[in-house]
Design an enzyme around this catalytic site. Structure first.
Site, short mmCIF file in Angstrom:
data_model
loop_
_atom_site.label_atom_id
_atom_site.label_comp_id
_atom_site.label_asym_id
_atom_site.label_seq_id
_atom_site.Cartn_x
_atom_site.Cartn_y
_atom_site.Cartn_z
N ARG A 58 0.74 -1.06 -0.04
CA ARG A 58 -0.02 0.07 -0.02
C ARG A 58 0.73 1.39 0.02
O ARG A 58 0.41 2.41 -0.53
CB ARG A 58 -1.12 0.03 1.40
CG ARG A 58 -1.67 1.30 1.40
CD ARG A 58 -2.81 1.27 2.14
NE ARG A 58 -2.55 0.82 3.47
CZ ARG A 58 -1.87 1.74 4.48
NH1 ARG A 58 -1.71 3.07 4.30
NH2 ARG A 58 -1.53 1.19 5.83
N TYR A 112 -11.42 17.21 -18.02
CA TYR A 112 -12.21 16.14 -17.89
C TYR A 112 -13.46 16.02 -16.86
O TYR A 112 -13.33 16.85 -15.89
CB TYR A 112 -11.22 14.92 -17.34
CG TYR A 112 -11.83 13.51 -17.14
CD1 TYR A 112 -12.30 12.81 -18.24
CD2 TYR A 112 -12.16 13.12 -15.74
CE1 TYR A 112 -12.90 11.45 -17.89
CE2 TYR A 112 -12.55 12.03 -15.72
CZ TYR A 112 -13.06 11.10 -16.57
OH TYR A 112 -13.49 9.74 -16.47
N ASP A 184 -2.72 17.84 -16.95
CA ASP A 184 -3.22 16.43 -17.15
C ASP A 184 -2.77 16.18 -18.65
O ASP A 184 -3.67 16.77 -19.60
CB ASP A 184 -4.67 16.30 -17.03
CG ASP A 184 -5.27 15.03 -17.18
OD1 ASP A 184 -4.72 14.11 -18.10
OD2 ASP A 184 -6.30 14.70 -16.88
N LYS A 209 -6.02 4.86 -20.22
CA LYS A 209 -5.95 5.38 -21.65
C LYS A 209 -4.69 4.87 -22.41
O LYS A 209 -4.56 3.98 -22.71
CB LYS A 209 -6.17 7.04 -21.63
CG LYS A 209 -7.22 7.59 -20.71
CD LYS A 209 -8.74 6.75 -20.87
CE LYS A 209 -9.68 7.16 -19.90
NZ LYS A 209 -9.61 8.57 -19.50
C1 LIG Z 1 -10.24 9.34 -18.42
C2 LIG Z 1 -9.56 10.59 -18.00
C3 LIG Z 1 -9.45 10.88 -16.68
C4 LIG Z 1 -9.73 9.97 -15.34
O1 LIG Z 1 -9.20 8.62 -15.58
P1 LIG Z 1 -9.82 7.28 -14.81
O2 LIG Z 1 -8.76 6.46 -15.15
O3 LIG Z 1 -10.91 7.31 -15.53
O4 LIG Z 1 -9.96 7.56 -13.46
C5 LIG Z 1 -8.73 12.02 -16.24
N1 LIG Z 1 -8.32 13.02 -17.22
C6 LIG Z 1 -8.44 12.58 -18.67
C7 LIG Z 1 -8.16 13.54 -19.74
C8 LIG Z 1 -9.08 11.57 -19.14
O5 LIG Z 1 -9.30 11.35 -20.15
#
Ligand SMILES: *Cc1c(COP(=O)(O)O)cnc(C)c1O
Length: 391
Positions: A58, A112, A184, A209
């Protein structure tokens, strides 16, 4: 282990890997929750971080997790990386680590949906205020930063309009006012952009992704300097948001093919975008690789590739657009991106469903907007599927 001067593809394959006692060429899956010590002194040395090592999963102190974090750090040109059970866990932990009640965040441009909710609702309830600026309001950015502003948060390219944000310029304004620049970079992936080299302090990815790339894992990652990641590591530990070792193992496996996947996705998106730009039923195509796209020049300067994501506006209302989406056979209707299979969504029914019609209009999200994540199929087959659906 490969030095960080190697090329990106070499780092994808070899970066962060260690050979174990059995001679395995890559780091094995250590699914153990805890690790043993020869003595109390050795245990204390590890707990107090005098010697690096494994302790308790963890905490992130697990060889499979350490290996994928080393690889991710090398791919972003970062000192360190931290992995999480989801992208949103990486985002929420970073924000909680830096912002206390009374602090302030500036969110620049579209983000997002989950991040928008977190900032506008959950963090607001904790006394952390966010000022949301549109991407067209860059001249207001400096003035929006107050003495309580901890960070400027943004995405690039953005969802769903693929706007490219100027990482260097935004980071410069943030720094001039004593705030961190947090990006991000999910849509770009480390193959197409490396925000830390452009002045950002912290880079976040939804590993669900492009990094995972096969729509079969959920995870997140944060990259930056050791100093910037230290408070985030503490919050990750105490919130219990570590990535599971099985997922870390699967993620490392996926990262070995990251460059070949993303370059093919870039090429497919370019081909599909050029096809759609000429189609009589398409009113607009949003893709940074199109020369007439408003932020094309910036994308050329800041990115190594234009990405596998695009969006387009169908000449029709929400229902007519849904009918086009429903007629697609090869391209699946699913709310994710970055995988080997092409996926499509209509933002009004998914990511931006919760926004009011006024807020959607303000953010340029029309009923006819469709978002497409290009996979690894043949571009000709993607074009053929779109052709029949638009007929
Ligand atoms: C999908 C996504 C997230 C969130 O990610 P998860 O793995 O679903 O928690 C955050 N930022 C962007 C740009 C995303 O496409």
């Amino acid at each position: 282990m490969q030095p960080s001067t190697s090329g990106l593809s070499t780092l994808c394959v070899h970066g962060g890997e260690t050979r174990d006692a059995e001679g395995a060429l890559t780091t094995p899956l250590y699914d153990q929750s805890t690790f043993g010590f020869p003595s109390t002194q050795a245990l204390l040395d590890t707990i107090d971080q005098r010697t690096p090592g494994n302790l308790y999963t963890r905490y992130g102190m697990n060889p499979t997790i350490h290996a994928v974090e080393r690889k991710l750090a090398l791919l972003e040109g970062a000192e360190s990386a931290l992995v999480f059970g989801a992208g949103i866990a990486a985002i929420s932990t970073t924000l909680l680590a830096y912002c206390k009640s009374g602090d302030h965040i500036v969110c620049f441009g579209d983000v997002y949906g989950g991040t928008f909710e977190l900032l506008g609702s959950n963090l607001r309830d904790l006394g952390i205020q966010t000022t949301f600026l549109l991407s067209s309001e860059f001249d207001r950015l400096g003035a929006a930063i107050t003495p309580r502003t901890r960070l400027v948060y943004f995405e690039t390219p953005t969802n769903p309009n693929m706007e490219v944000m100027d990482i260097a310029a935004i980071s410069e304004v943030a720094h001039a006012h004593g705030a961190l620049s947090v990006v991000d970079s999910t849509f770009g992936s480390p193959v197409n952009q490396q925000p830390l080299t452009l002045g950002a302090d912290i880079v976040i990815h939804s590993a669900t992704k492009y990094l995972g790339g096969h729509s079969d894992l959920t995870g997140g990652a944060v990259m930056g300097s050791n100093a910037h990641l230290a408070p985030i590591a503490e919050w990750r530990k105490n919130l219990g948001l570590i990535m599971a070792p099985q997922v870390a193992f699967l993620l490392a496996r996926s990262l070995r093919t990251l460059t070949v996947r993303v370059r093919q996705q870039n090429a497919n998106a370019q081909a599909v975008a050029e096809f759609l730009a000429e189609h009589p039923r398409i009113k607009q195509v949003n893709y940074p690789g199109l020369t007439d796209f408003p932020t094309h020049a910036l994308a050329r300067k800041q990115m190594h590739g234009f990405g596998g994501m695009l969006s387009f506006v169908v000449d029709g209302d929400a229902k007519a657009t849904a009918a086009v989406v429903d007629r697609l056979k090869l391209i699946a209707l699913a709310p994710s991106l970055g995988g080997v299979e092409s996926l499509v969504t209509q933002p009004v029914t998914t990511s931006h469903h919760g926004l009011s019609p006024e807020e959607r209009a303000r953010r340029g999200i029309s009923d006819g907007l469709v978002r497409l994540s290009c996979g690894l199929e043949d571009a000709a087959d993607l074009v053929a599927d779109l052709t029949q659906a638009l007929r």
